[in-house]
Structure formats: structure tokens, C-alpha cells
Design a protein around this motif. Structure first.
Motif, PDB file in Angstrom:
ATOM      1  N   PHE A  17       0.923  -1.336   0.021  1.00 30.38           N
ATOM      2  CA  PHE A  17       0.015  -0.012   0.052  1.00 30.38           C
ATOM      3  C   PHE A  17       0.942   1.297  -0.060  1.00 30.38           C
ATOM      4  O   PHE A  17       1.994   1.179   0.625  1.00 30.38           O
ATOM      5  CB  PHE A  17      -0.985   0.202   1.290  1.00 30.38           C
ATOM      6  CG  PHE A  17      -1.626  -1.349   1.391  1.00 30.38           C
ATOM      7  CD1 PHE A  17      -2.891  -1.028   0.722  1.00 30.38           C
ATOM      8  CD2 PHE A  17      -1.537  -2.219   2.170  1.00 30.38           C
ATOM      9  CE1 PHE A  17      -3.917  -2.134   0.842  1.00 30.38           C
ATOM     10  CE2 PHE A  17      -2.386  -3.355   2.068  1.00 30.38           C
ATOM     11  CZ  PHE A  17      -3.483  -3.248   1.680  1.00 30.38           C
ATOM     12  N   ARG A  18       0.523   2.172  -0.864  1.00 35.40           N
ATOM     13  CA  ARG A  18       1.151   3.290  -0.829  1.00 35.40           C
ATOM     14  C   ARG A  18       0.449   4.553  -1.505  1.00 35.40           C
ATOM     15  O   ARG A  18      -0.477   4.261  -2.126  1.00 35.40           O
ATOM     16  CB  ARG A  18       2.589   3.237  -1.592  1.00 35.40           C
ATOM     17  CG  ARG A  18       2.603   3.201  -3.097  1.00 35.40           C
ATOM     18  CD  ARG A  18       3.987   3.141  -3.677  1.00 35.40           C
ATOM     19  NE  ARG A  18       4.163   3.410  -4.979  1.00 35.40           N
ATOM     20  CZ  ARG A  18       4.248   4.408  -5.587  1.00 35.40           C
ATOM     21  NH1 ARG A  18       4.073   5.647  -4.866  1.00 35.40           N
ATOM     22  NH2 ARG A  18       4.468   4.431  -6.993  1.00 35.40           N
ATOM     23  N   ASN A 102      -6.923  -0.498  -5.847  1.00 36.66           N
ATOM     24  CA  ASN A 102      -5.507  -0.870  -6.632  1.00 36.66           C
ATOM     25  C   ASN A 102      -4.415  -0.679  -5.559  1.00 36.66           C
ATOM     26  O   ASN A 102      -3.215  -0.605  -5.836  1.00 36.66           O
ATOM     27  CB  ASN A 102      -5.328   0.059  -7.562  1.00 36.66           C
ATOM     28  CG  ASN A 102      -6.158  -0.147  -8.750  1.00 36.66           C
ATOM     29  OD1 ASN A 102      -6.566  -1.069  -9.148  1.00 36.66           O
ATOM     30  ND2 ASN A 102      -7.018   0.793  -9.144  1.00 36.66           N
ATOM     31  N   ALA A 103      -4.903  -0.662  -4.114  1.00 36.68           N
ATOM     32  CA  ALA A 103      -4.035  -0.315  -3.212  1.00 36.68           C
ATOM     33  C   ALA A 103      -3.250   0.947  -3.088  1.00 36.68           C
ATOM     34  O   ALA A 103      -2.247   1.081  -2.166  1.00 36.68           O
ATOM     35  CB  ALA A 103      -2.997  -1.680  -2.847  1.00 36.68           C
ATOM     36  N   TRP A 104      -3.559   1.799  -3.714  1.00 37.66           N
ATOM     37  CA  TRP A 104      -3.219   3.231  -3.488  1.00 37.66           C
ATOM     38  C   TRP A 104      -3.982   3.879  -2.323  1.00 37.66           C
ATOM     39  O   TRP A 104      -5.110   3.892  -1.918  1.00 37.66           O
ATOM     40  CB  TRP A 104      -3.765   4.178  -4.505  1.00 37.66           C
ATOM     41  CG  TRP A 104      -3.162   3.961  -6.034  1.00 37.66           C
ATOM     42  CD1 TRP A 104      -3.557   3.377  -7.080  1.00 37.66           C
ATOM     43  CD2 TRP A 104      -1.795   4.331  -6.332  1.00 37.66           C
ATOM     44  NE1 TRP A 104      -2.604   3.291  -8.121  1.00 37.66           N
ATOM     45  CE2 TRP A 104      -1.381   3.875  -7.815  1.00 37.66           C
ATOM     46  CE3 TRP A 104      -0.732   5.064  -5.619  1.00 37.66           C
ATOM     47  CZ2 TRP A 104      -0.397   4.024  -8.450  1.00 37.66           C
ATOM     48  CZ3 TRP A 104       0.617   4.931  -6.272  1.00 37.66           C
ATOM     49  CH2 TRP A 104       0.711   4.623  -7.656  1.00 37.66           C
ATOM     50  N   VAL A 105      -3.292   4.178  -1.359  1.00 37.55           N
ATOM     51  CA  VAL A 105      -3.680   4.816  -0.027  1.00 37.55           C
ATOM     52  C   VAL A 105      -4.302   6.206  -0.536  1.00 37.55           C
ATOM     53  O   VAL A 105      -4.078   6.958  -1.098  1.00 37.55           O
ATOM     54  CB  VAL A 105      -2.711   5.147   1.035  1.00 37.55           C
ATOM     55  CG1 VAL A 105      -3.177   5.771   2.206  1.00 37.55           C
ATOM     56  CG2 VAL A 105      -1.924   3.884   1.300  1.00 37.55           C
ATOM     57  N   ILE A 135       3.235   7.420  11.833  1.00 38.53           N
ATOM     58  CA  ILE A 135       3.274   7.968  10.537  1.00 38.53           C
ATOM     59  C   ILE A 135       3.980   7.007   9.426  1.00 38.53           C
ATOM     60  O   ILE A 135       3.452   7.115   8.287  1.00 38.53           O
ATOM     61  CB  ILE A 135       3.996   9.399  10.715  1.00 38.53           C
ATOM     62  CG1 ILE A 135       3.326  10.394  11.477  1.00 38.53           C
ATOM     63  CG2 ILE A 135       4.425   9.848   9.484  1.00 38.53           C
ATOM     64  CD1 ILE A 135       3.886  11.665  11.983  1.00 38.53           C
ATOM     65  N   GLY A 136       4.896   6.131   9.930  1.00 40.31           N
ATOM     66  CA  GLY A 136       5.427   5.060   9.032  1.00 40.31           C
ATOM     67  C   GLY A 136       4.188   4.416   8.471  1.00 40.31           C
ATOM     68  O   GLY A 136       4.192   3.935   7.153  1.00 40.31           O
ATOM     69  N   HIS A 137       3.343   3.869   9.433  1.00 39.93           N
ATOM     70  CA  HIS A 137       2.007   2.998   8.892  1.00 39.93           C
ATOM     71  C   HIS A 137       1.364   3.974   7.882  1.00 39.93           C
ATOM     72  O   HIS A 137       0.701   3.675   6.932  1.00 39.93           O
ATOM     73  CB  HIS A 137       1.323   2.965  10.055  1.00 39.93           C
ATOM     74  CG  HIS A 137       1.595   1.643  10.807  1.00 39.93           C
ATOM     75  ND1 HIS A 137       2.390   0.408  10.295  1.00 39.93           N
ATOM     76  CD2 HIS A 137       1.968   1.302  12.350  1.00 39.93           C
ATOM     77  CE1 HIS A 137       2.694  -0.367  11.223  1.00 39.93           C
ATOM     78  NE2 HIS A 137       2.582   0.049  12.232  1.00 39.93           N
ATOM     79  N   ALA A 138       0.983   5.186   8.250  1.00 40.42           N
ATOM     80  CA  ALA A 138       0.214   6.009   7.371  1.00 40.42           C
ATOM     81  C   ALA A 138       0.929   6.318   6.107  1.00 40.42           C
ATOM     82  O   ALA A 138       0.101   6.330   4.879  1.00 40.42           O
ATOM     83  CB  ALA A 138       0.128   7.683   8.022  1.00 40.42           C
ATOM     84  N   LEU A 139       2.089   6.279   5.724  1.00 38.54           N
ATOM     85  CA  LEU A 139       2.763   6.492   4.493  1.00 38.54           C
ATOM     86  C   LEU A 139       2.789   5.157   3.734  1.00 38.54           C
ATOM     87  O   LEU A 139       3.094   4.756   2.577  1.00 38.54           O
ATOM     88  CB  LEU A 139       4.229   7.021   4.627  1.00 38.54           C
ATOM     89  CG  LEU A 139       4.329   8.029   5.272  1.00 38.54           C
ATOM     90  CD1 LEU A 139       5.737   8.831   5.506  1.00 38.54           C
ATOM     91  CD2 LEU A 139       3.392   9.219   4.406  1.00 38.54           C
TER      92      LEU A 139
END
Length: 180
Positions: A17-18, A102-105, A135-139
């Protein structure tokens, strides 16, 4: 091992995810950080601490920039503070990422507790550590099995490591979605 992307794939059903590159026509991801949350021991300096952590992650060589609007309405990442999590939740921070097919956050909600389950306040340095992890998770980062990284599930590392930066950099050099 230069990254922990395999740890992430193992725990995320082989999905990466990104965020899209250069969101909002290059203006950056809009991040709203709650100020004045009426939580005991909250300090106005935590807002700047959170901004500083976003900027630390930004220097990992990713195609993202961050802006900090004054209201949450248009924000893609929302960061809130709470007193503490319920006793049955053994956590000090929590991030909920939303992604498209499509796994775009598309959105992330980050919650950071200012106290542990016994009611003891976390010192500012530990708040920064919690922020780095969440924040690492959020990214888009998942957990690492390496205790020496900020993304290890328990707080054992205070600062971003080269392994954290390299993993985020690799994540943003790959397309999101299922890895076959």
C-alpha cells in the motif's frame, strides 16, 4: 538485509500500500494535526514534533511532500491525540489506512495516546517515537521483525534507521497492489 519489505508482504497478504506520487498536483499530501485537544498533559510543542516527524520521513527519498492546513476537512492524513487507549487495547498509537481497489492509499487516521494504560504520561521523546512509527504506517509501511527499526511492533527504537528509510524508498519505487 537492506529492507524489511518481505516482513510487510508476509503480514499484509502480499499487498503493498502506498500513496500516489506527488499528490494534489505536486502540492503535497495535506496533513492536519489536532491542536488544543483538551487532553491532560498535552503540550503545544507536540504539533511541531509531528510536523518534524513528517519532514524526517519526507527526506527518505520518496515522491511525497507534506502541507499542513488549518482544518481537517481537506486533509488526507488526520492526526489526533487521546488520553489513553482502553485497557483491553495494548497500544500507544493506532493508524487506520484507507486504500482503493488498487492499493493506493487515499486517507489515513493516526491516533496517538499521551498516557500509558496506567495513566503515566509519555515524555516528549517517546511521543516523537510513537509519531515516527504511526506516521510510517500512514505512509504505507507495515511492521518489521527487526527490533532495531522504528517499525518494530514494540517501541524499541527512538529514531528512523537506514533500514526504515530504505524500506520506504523501495516501497515508493514499486507499484502498489498484490505482489506475485
Amino acid at each position: 538485509q537492506r529492507t524489511y519489505i518481505l516482513d510487510m508482504l508476509a503480514s499484509q497478504d502480499s499487498v503493498l500500500f502506498r500513496w500516489p506520487d506527488n499528490p494534489n498536483d505536486g502540492a503535497g499530501l495535506r496533513v492536519w494535526i489536532q491542536s488544543n485537544p483538551h487532553v491532560p498533559d498535552w503540550w503545544v510543542g507536540y504539533v511541531q514534533s509531528a510536523r518534524d516527524v513528517f519532514l524526517e520521513w519526507e527526506t527518505a527519498g520518496i515522491p511525497l511532500r507534506f502541507t499542513f492546513p488549518n482544518d481537517s476537512a481537506s486533509a488526507e492524513i488526520v492526526l489526533r491525540w487521546i488520553d489513553r487507549f482502553p485497557p483491553d487495547e495494548l497500544r500507544i498509537g493506532k493508524t487506520r489506512r484507507l486504500a482503493d481497489q488498487n492499493a493506493w492509499v487515499t486517507h489515513a487516521d493516526v491516533v496517538v495516546a499521551l498516557h500509558d494504560r496506567d495513566g503515566d504520561a509519555f515524555p516528549p521523546g517517546e511521543i516523537s517515537e510513537i509519531l515516527r512509527h504511526e506516521i510510517g504506517h500512514a505512509l504505507g509501511l507495515g511492521h518489521s521483525r527487526n527490533r532495531a527499526t522504528i517499525m518494530y511492533p514494540e517501541n524499541t527504537q527512538l529514531d528512523l534507521t537506514d533500514l526504515d528509510r530504505e524500506t520506504l524508498h523501495l516501497l515508493y519505487s514499486l507499484p502498489p497492489g498484490k505482489v506475485k
